[in-house]
Design an enzyme around this catalytic site. Structure first.
Site, PDB file in Angstrom:
ATOM      1  N   SER A 103       0.856  -1.171   0.000  1.00 52.47           N
ATOM      2  CA  SER A 103       0.000   0.000   0.000  1.00 52.47           C
ATOM      3  C   SER A 103       0.899   1.231   0.000  1.00 52.47           C
ATOM      4  CB  SER A 103      -0.941   0.007   1.206  1.00 52.47           C
ATOM      5  OG  SER A 103      -1.980   0.934   0.986  1.00 52.47           O
ATOM      6  N   GLU A 104       0.562   2.218  -0.831  1.00 53.03           N
ATOM      7  CA  GLU A 104       1.499   3.308  -1.102  1.00 53.03           C
ATOM      8  C   GLU A 104       1.760   4.200   0.096  1.00 53.03           C
ATOM      9  OE1 GLU A 104      -1.374   2.767  -2.730  1.00 53.03           O
ATOM     10  OE2 GLU A 104      -2.408   4.650  -3.254  1.00 53.03           O
ATOM     11  N   ASN A 105       0.945   4.081   1.134  1.00 52.34           N
ATOM     12  CA  ASN A 105       1.245   4.873   2.329  1.00 52.34           C
ATOM     13  C   ASN A 105       2.386   4.284   3.145  1.00 52.34           C
ATOM     14  OD1 ASN A 105      -0.738   2.841   2.849  1.00 52.34           O
ATOM     15  ND2 ASN A 105      -1.066   3.720   4.876  1.00 52.34           N
TER      16      ASN A 105
END
Lengths: 211, 222, 222, 211
Positions: D46-48
């Site tokens: 997940s890009e976070n």
């Protein structure tokens, strides 16, 4: 009587304010941390990926994974940190390092520095020298004022390939401490027994005497 | 080790982690020496530890920042004799160009080297009134890296200053091989303490010689 | 908190870390709401948590990637009513432009947004045959970040996905203020486990409300 | 009979090879991980800033510092890792993610995708969508074939602002699975009871029937 290498290093150490983060080059600059008093917190960064490095104590075993940029064994002080190369150079290029202390082969009136090769020979390579000289907030040079053979190192223009252009803020030599503002150089202090005429004679550009 | 690097072929570019001896993948490089390749391009911060590889005629180019730091007296001669091309980049530029390649970026815009020979032959890009050198990304076919701990997903954990170039090289290479002092079970490396996420690593091999504080290799190129 | 941000003045640019609620410096932002500044430029991934600040008339521009993720029904209206300019960047570009500013780089060369409206008004730089968007660095006067642990030298340690933008924002700002769930003695954060080296942080303040798994703030903008 | 949202997700899950690293967008894509069998190792990014995320189990308390890019509470599996934003997008832009699964408002014949705003309204913002769509090795779209009001979403050209140009590899809709090669679209399979004529009629560009 000119300052010794240790006296130059001590003089530099005396001028580093509490709380500064300092990158130390090879050679004479490595003597500086030894002259920082214990009660003055100064953090030393090395571009291979450490903040808060200290020289190894006499009883400490060297660890092959703990070295400085000169590949000497080191330790880390409490509050130090390790990081990878790209973050290390973000610190250096990004202006987060208060001070770089480096050696030099030649310095020009405009504040150019040449410290990685002569005309004939590369010393070790460019390494992190160009990044440090270009990126730090203050660049101080620890050097002998002239070469062993008496040639000038502080010149109107450098003849050796540059490491970085217009970056030197101060020179701490065996003869004097000099400070640059654009292409004007001010003598901050002279070594004991060294006259302004002597220092001027050893410098390839005009220097202004202490006020 | 020999098996781990079996897909390395002639004329490939190999990025080798480490700074001096710290974090240097020595066993992978020894295996490469035994492999008998030609025309390899080596990307590594120093050249000192590649003298045997150079002498064997395996290397055509070295891309580095500090070739002769702690080098033997004969390294310059070896490089000259073997006709190895030496390409120097400032250390931070070397690191950032590897990161750019691994990050899908088009290059690095830096002031470092501006006004010096490092700007020669480079494009200069003006951004909001300031000139920057454009240095293109630097990628590799393989990266060899060293870690303290590795798991079979390729997660790596380093100690001290062994991190150095190992992350950016793992990022920049099509295939990354990690040697580790200890290969551990998946889950042993904490998610909060992983230095190189496994996504950047393709194979992991256990070192046969552990590197510790009293390792005799220490000091080899100091 | 009020004391920590006393040097923030009108028209400054404030980079605020966090992604949703994770790693969001909520107490510093609450203090900013109380400060009564005008014309602030806010850089943050989301806009949802700035509605009170916007409604107080303190904000002139928000630079972000995902303003309305989990936003209240009234946020769009608040932004319109307050005349706030919204500048959108792809999330990776936002992050990389902050990193570039903190790293002394001249900008970011990216393919992301190429052929879309995100390329409009941008310089296009061709590197070895491929076109890239040039996005300039993004710096801030202040960064507000959140950490789990902090020491008085500014070393920070985060937990889980709380890292997010906190590192690049700390790097990009002239002055970085960190709020921490726990301010610890120097030496407590391991040199091998420091997420944000203290060199990027100028002041550290202890949160009065600890954030834990049952914190009522969780879910605020989910 | 068209596939349900769960059937679309299951169909996508069945096509993900062991060992892939997958970025999951908001909406229908979030259903996919639930259909990956336990014995097939697939890592979700997940890009976070997480690799190896898993949905929270029924007995797990949410932790405010553990969320995915859709801001839902998550956990991390053994072998997962956390990292900061710039490294996360190095993974995404640098081609290290094997697969991105996203939703779409419109897809064009050339493989353009529009999934962040209509002409009138921004949905949440661009977020990481442009990075994911541009950077991953394979981009699969999970979507309903036409809108609620019967408008086509697979079009000769997108009318909404693009997220990324020429990037879509496959579309998994309620009617069919389609694969793109340049501007040629091949039907990989049709939902049970859906004819090629039906699927073609719901698609704004030519599609080639299964071999």
């Amino acid at each position: 009587m000119a300052w010794t290498r240790n006296e130059i290093a001590a003089r530099i150490a005396a001028d580093i304010p509490k709380g500064w983060v300092v990158n130390i080059g090879v050679g004479m600059p490595t003597l500086v941390p030894g002259f920082i008093p214990d009660d003055r917190e100064v953090l030393f960064q090395s571009e291979n990926g450490i903040l808060g490095m200290v020289a190894l104590g006499p009883k400490e075993s060297p660890d092959p994974e703990l070295i400085d940029a000169g590949k000497r064994p080191i330790a880390v002080r409490p509050g130090g940190s390790f990081f990878e190369s790209s973050l290390s150079f973000s610190m250096i290029r990004g202006g987060h390092i208060d001070l770089g202390i480096v050696g030099a082969l030649q310095i020009s009136r405009a504040g150019d520095i040449a410290n990685w090769r002569t005309d004939e020979k590369m010393i070790g390579g460019i390494g992190g020298a160009a990044d440090v000289c270009s990126g730090v907030k203050n660049l101080w040079v620890a050097m002998l004022h002239v070469t062993d053979t008496g040639e000038l190192k502080l010149l109107d223009r450098c003849s050796y390939p540059l490491t970085a252009a217009a970056v030197v803020d101060r020179v701490y030599s065996d003869l004097a401490v000099l400070e640059r503002s654009d292409d004007q150089w001010q003598v901050v202090s002279l070594a004991p027994g060294v006259s302004l005429a002597q220092a001027s004679g050893a410098t390839g550009f005009p220097i202004k005497g202490p006020d | 080790m020999n098996d781990a690097i079996r897909d390395v072929s002639d004329a490939m570019t190999i990025a080798v982690g480490g700074f001096g001896g710290a974090g240097f993948p020595e066993e992978l490089v020894r295996a490469l020496e035994d492999q008998g390749r030609k025309d390899l391009v080596i990307i590594s911060n120093n050249a000192a530890r590649f003298e045997r590889l150079i002498n064997s005629g395996a290397v055509s180019q070295i891309i580095c920042s500090f070739p002769f730091g702690g080098a033997s007296a004969t390294l310059r001669e070896s490089i000259a004799n073997a006709g190895v091309e030496l390409k120097l980049l400032p250390q931070g530029t070397l690191s950032e160009c590897l990161r750019a390649a691994g990050s899908g970026l088009g290059g690095v815009l830096t002031r470092v080297g501006f006004g010096t020979s490092f700007a020669e032959g480079r494009s200069i890009i003006n951004v909001d009134g300031t000139d920057f050198i454009l240095e293109p990304p630097l990628s590799a076919d393989f990266a060899f890296v060293h870690a303290e701990l590795a798991d079979r997903w390729g997660n790596l954990s380093m100690r001290g200053t062994a991190r150095n170039f190992n992350l950016v090289m793992a990022m920049a290479a099509a295939t990354t091989i990690a040697e580790a002092n200890q290969v551990v079970e998946v889950g042993h490396i904490s998610p909060d303490g992983c230095d190189v996420p496994g996504i950047f690593v393709d194979a992991v091999v256990q070192c046969s010689n552990l590197r510790d504080a009293r390792d005799i290799r220490f000091g080899l190129d100091t």
